[in-house]
Design an enzyme around this catalytic site. Structure first.
Site, PDB file in Angstrom:
ATOM      1  N   CYS A 145     -62.172   7.383  -6.561  1.00  0.00           N
ATOM      2  CA  CYS A 145     -60.978   7.403  -7.408  1.00  0.00           C
ATOM      3  C   CYS A 145     -60.785   8.839  -7.894  1.00  0.00           C
ATOM      4  O   CYS A 145     -61.657   9.418  -8.556  1.00  0.00           O
ATOM      5  CB  CYS A 145     -61.127   6.457  -8.593  1.00  0.00           C
ATOM      6  SG  CYS A 145     -59.785   6.663  -9.793  1.00  0.00           S
TER       7      CYS A 145
ATOM      8  N   CYS B 140     -61.077   9.284 -11.743  1.00  0.00           N
ATOM      9  CA  CYS B 140     -62.476   9.154 -12.201  1.00  0.00           C
ATOM     10  C   CYS B 140     -63.212  10.463 -11.941  1.00  0.00           C
ATOM     11  O   CYS B 140     -63.978  10.940 -12.790  1.00  0.00           O
ATOM     12  CB  CYS B 140     -63.181   8.008 -11.480  1.00  0.00           C
ATOM     13  SG  CYS B 140     -62.805   6.356 -12.115  1.00  0.00           S
TER      14      CYS B 140
ATOM     15  N   ASN C 218     -46.412   4.623 -14.685  1.00  0.00           N
ATOM     16  CA  ASN C 218     -45.917   3.872 -13.534  1.00  0.00           C
ATOM     17  C   ASN C 218     -46.936   2.810 -13.138  1.00  0.00           C
ATOM     18  O   ASN C 218     -48.140   3.091 -13.087  1.00  0.00           O
ATOM     19  CB  ASN C 218     -45.656   4.831 -12.365  1.00  0.00           C
ATOM     20  CG  ASN C 218     -44.595   5.870 -12.695  1.00  0.00           C
ATOM     21  OD1 ASN C 218     -43.599   5.553 -13.339  1.00  0.00           O
ATOM     22  ND2 ASN C 218     -44.810   7.109 -12.266  1.00  0.00           N
TER      23      ASN C 218
ATOM     24  N   GLY D 269     -43.591   3.676  -8.472  1.00  0.00           N
ATOM     25  CA  GLY D 269     -43.937   5.078  -8.252  1.00  0.00           C
ATOM     26  C   GLY D 269     -45.376   5.437  -8.551  1.00  0.00           C
ATOM     27  O   GLY D 269     -45.724   6.620  -8.582  1.00  0.00           O
TER      28      GLY D 269
ATOM     29  N   THR E 279     -48.867   6.398  -7.731  1.00  0.00           N
ATOM     30  CA  THR E 279     -49.554   6.908  -6.535  1.00  0.00           C
ATOM     31  C   THR E 279     -51.061   7.002  -6.734  1.00  0.00           C
ATOM     32  O   THR E 279     -51.799   7.075  -5.758  1.00  0.00           O
ATOM     33  CB  THR E 279     -49.011   8.299  -6.132  1.00  0.00           C
ATOM     34  OG1 THR E 279     -49.188   9.207  -7.224  1.00  0.00           O
ATOM     35  CG2 THR E 279     -47.540   8.234  -5.768  1.00  0.00           C
TER      36      THR E 279
ATOM     37  N   HIS F  16     -55.365   4.675 -11.132  1.00  0.00           N
ATOM     38  CA  HIS F  16     -56.222   4.807 -12.318  1.00  0.00           C
ATOM     39  C   HIS F  16     -55.243   5.016 -13.460  1.00  0.00           C
ATOM     40  O   HIS F  16     -54.426   5.957 -13.414  1.00  0.00           O
ATOM     41  CB  HIS F  16     -57.173   6.005 -12.151  1.00  0.00           C
ATOM     42  CG  HIS F  16     -58.080   6.270 -13.331  1.00  0.00           C
ATOM     43  ND1 HIS F  16     -59.464   6.353 -13.206  1.00  0.00           N
ATOM     44  CD2 HIS F  16     -57.816   6.486 -14.638  1.00  0.00           C
ATOM     45  CE1 HIS F  16     -59.998   6.613 -14.402  1.00  0.00           C
ATOM     46  NE2 HIS F  16     -59.004   6.697 -15.290  1.00  0.00           N
TER      47      HIS F  16
ATOM     48  N   HIS G 110     -52.860   6.029 -16.142  1.00  0.00           N
ATOM     49  CA  HIS G 110     -52.548   7.353 -16.681  1.00  0.00           C
ATOM     50  C   HIS G 110     -51.185   7.323 -17.337  1.00  0.00           C
ATOM     51  O   HIS G 110     -50.289   6.594 -16.923  1.00  0.00           O
ATOM     52  CB  HIS G 110     -52.602   8.429 -15.590  1.00  0.00           C
ATOM     53  CG  HIS G 110     -51.781   8.147 -14.371  1.00  0.00           C
ATOM     54  ND1 HIS G 110     -52.190   7.276 -13.387  1.00  0.00           N
ATOM     55  CD2 HIS G 110     -50.573   8.600 -13.978  1.00  0.00           C
ATOM     56  CE1 HIS G 110     -51.268   7.216 -12.442  1.00  0.00           C
ATOM     57  NE2 HIS G 110     -50.265   8.002 -12.770  1.00  0.00           N
TER      58      HIS G 110
ATOM     59  N   HIS H 154     -48.114   9.824 -18.248  1.00  0.00           N
ATOM     60  CA  HIS H 154     -47.456  11.126 -18.109  1.00  0.00           C
ATOM     61  C   HIS H 154     -46.853  11.488 -19.463  1.00  0.00           C
ATOM     62  O   HIS H 154     -46.221  10.635 -20.109  1.00  0.00           O
ATOM     63  CB  HIS H 154     -46.292  11.038 -17.115  1.00  0.00           C
ATOM     64  CG  HIS H 154     -46.665  10.679 -15.715  1.00  0.00           C
ATOM     65  ND1 HIS H 154     -46.770  11.621 -14.714  1.00  0.00           N
ATOM     66  CD2 HIS H 154     -46.918   9.482 -15.122  1.00  0.00           C
ATOM     67  CE1 HIS H 154     -47.076  11.016 -13.578  1.00  0.00           C
ATOM     68  NE2 HIS H 154     -47.168   9.712 -13.793  1.00  0.00           N
TER      69      HIS H 154
HETATM   70  P1  AMP Z   1     -48.206   8.538 -10.469  1.00  0.00           P
HETATM   71  O1  AMP Z   1     -47.400   8.948  -9.267  1.00  0.00           O
HETATM   72  O2  AMP Z   1     -47.407   7.965 -11.598  1.00  0.00           O
HETATM   73  O3  AMP Z   1     -49.362   7.644 -10.053  1.00  0.00           O
HETATM   74  O4  AMP Z   1     -48.799   9.870 -11.059  1.00  0.00           O
HETATM   75  C1  AMP Z   1     -49.837  10.558 -10.439  1.00  0.00           C
HETATM   76  C2  AMP Z   1     -49.697  11.987 -10.859  1.00  0.00           C
HETATM   77  O5  AMP Z   1     -50.912  12.651 -10.583  1.00  0.00           O
HETATM   78  C3  AMP Z   1     -48.592  12.772 -10.136  1.00  0.00           C
HETATM   79  O6  AMP Z   1     -47.661  13.274 -11.079  1.00  0.00           O
HETATM   80  C4  AMP Z   1     -49.361  13.882  -9.420  1.00  0.00           C
HETATM   81  O7  AMP Z   1     -48.655  15.107  -9.396  1.00  0.00           O
HETATM   82  C5  AMP Z   1     -50.623  13.979 -10.247  1.00  0.00           C
HETATM   83  N1  AMP Z   1     -51.785  14.489  -9.540  1.00  0.00           N
HETATM   84  C6  AMP Z   1     -52.235  14.147  -8.313  1.00  0.00           C
HETATM   85  N2  AMP Z   1     -53.357  14.813  -8.011  1.00  0.00           N
HETATM   86  C7  AMP Z   1     -53.628  15.613  -9.097  1.00  0.00           C
HETATM   87  C8  AMP Z   1     -54.640  16.559  -9.392  1.00  0.00           C
HETATM   88  N3  AMP Z   1     -55.645  16.833  -8.541  1.00  0.00           N
HETATM   89  N4  AMP Z   1     -54.587  17.203 -10.590  1.00  0.00           N
HETATM   90  C9  AMP Z   1     -53.587  16.955 -11.450  1.00  0.00           C
HETATM   91  N5  AMP Z   1     -52.605  16.060 -11.232  1.00  0.00           N
HETATM   92  C10 AMP Z   1     -52.619  15.402 -10.060  1.00  0.00           C
HETATM   93 ZN    ZN Z   2     -60.665   5.768 -11.617  1.00  0.00          ZN
END
Ligand code: AMP
Ligand code: ZN
Length: 112
Positions: free
Chosen positions: A4, A7, A85, A91, A93, A96, A98, A100
């Site tokens: 993950c 994580c 999301n 949306g 991706t 885990h 999170h 924004h």
């Molecule tokens: P979501 O698409 O809502 O799941 O948000 C995932 C977010 O993680 C996106 O805005 C990505 O730009 C961000 N993201 C992906 N990989 C990293 C990373 N290594 N460091 C910081 N942010 C990341």
């Molecule tokens: Zn995780």
């Protein structure tokens, strides 16, 4: 949880631009910012998404919102948007939980 991304970021195994951390929460800048201010706040504990929040793990969500308020105050954010999301169609991706935090530009409503 193995394999993950978030994580691993929270554990320091993958580098990130950390803004805040404590025993249960980690905050860092989004790698692909969608606004002049764009950071993510996550629980260290693996939770798949907001759909997996329950009585047993919801305390960390309240704490995440305390951290968001603190970071917004520290950065003098006048207005900001908090987004989580849930599921691919919305949306998500990274699986885990999170949140924004976006700020520094005008936001439209409804979101796309
Ligand atoms: P979501 O698409 O809502 O799941 O948000 C995932 C977010 O993680 C996106 O805005 C990505 O730009 C961000 N993201 C992906 N990989 C990293 C990373 N290594 N460091 C910081 N942010 C990341
Ligand atoms: Zn995780």
């Amino acid at each position: 949880m193995e394999d993950c991304l978030f994580c691993k970021i929270a554990a320091g195994e993958i580098p990130s631009d950390c803004l805040y951390q404590d025993e249960s929460v980690y905050a860092f800048k989004d790698i692909a910012p969608q606004a002049p201010v764009h950071f993510l706040v996550i629980p260290r504990e693996h939770i798949d998404s907001a759909a997996a929040v329950s009585q047993g793990n919801s305390a960390v969500v309240a704490h995440i919102f305390e951290v968001i308020a603190k970071l917004a105050k520290d950065q003098d954010l006048e207005g900001f948007r908090v987004v989580s999301n849930v599921g691919e169609s919305a949306g998500q991706t990274v699986r885990h939980l999170h949140f924004h935090v976006l700020s520094g530009r005008d936001m439209t409503w409804p979101p796309g």
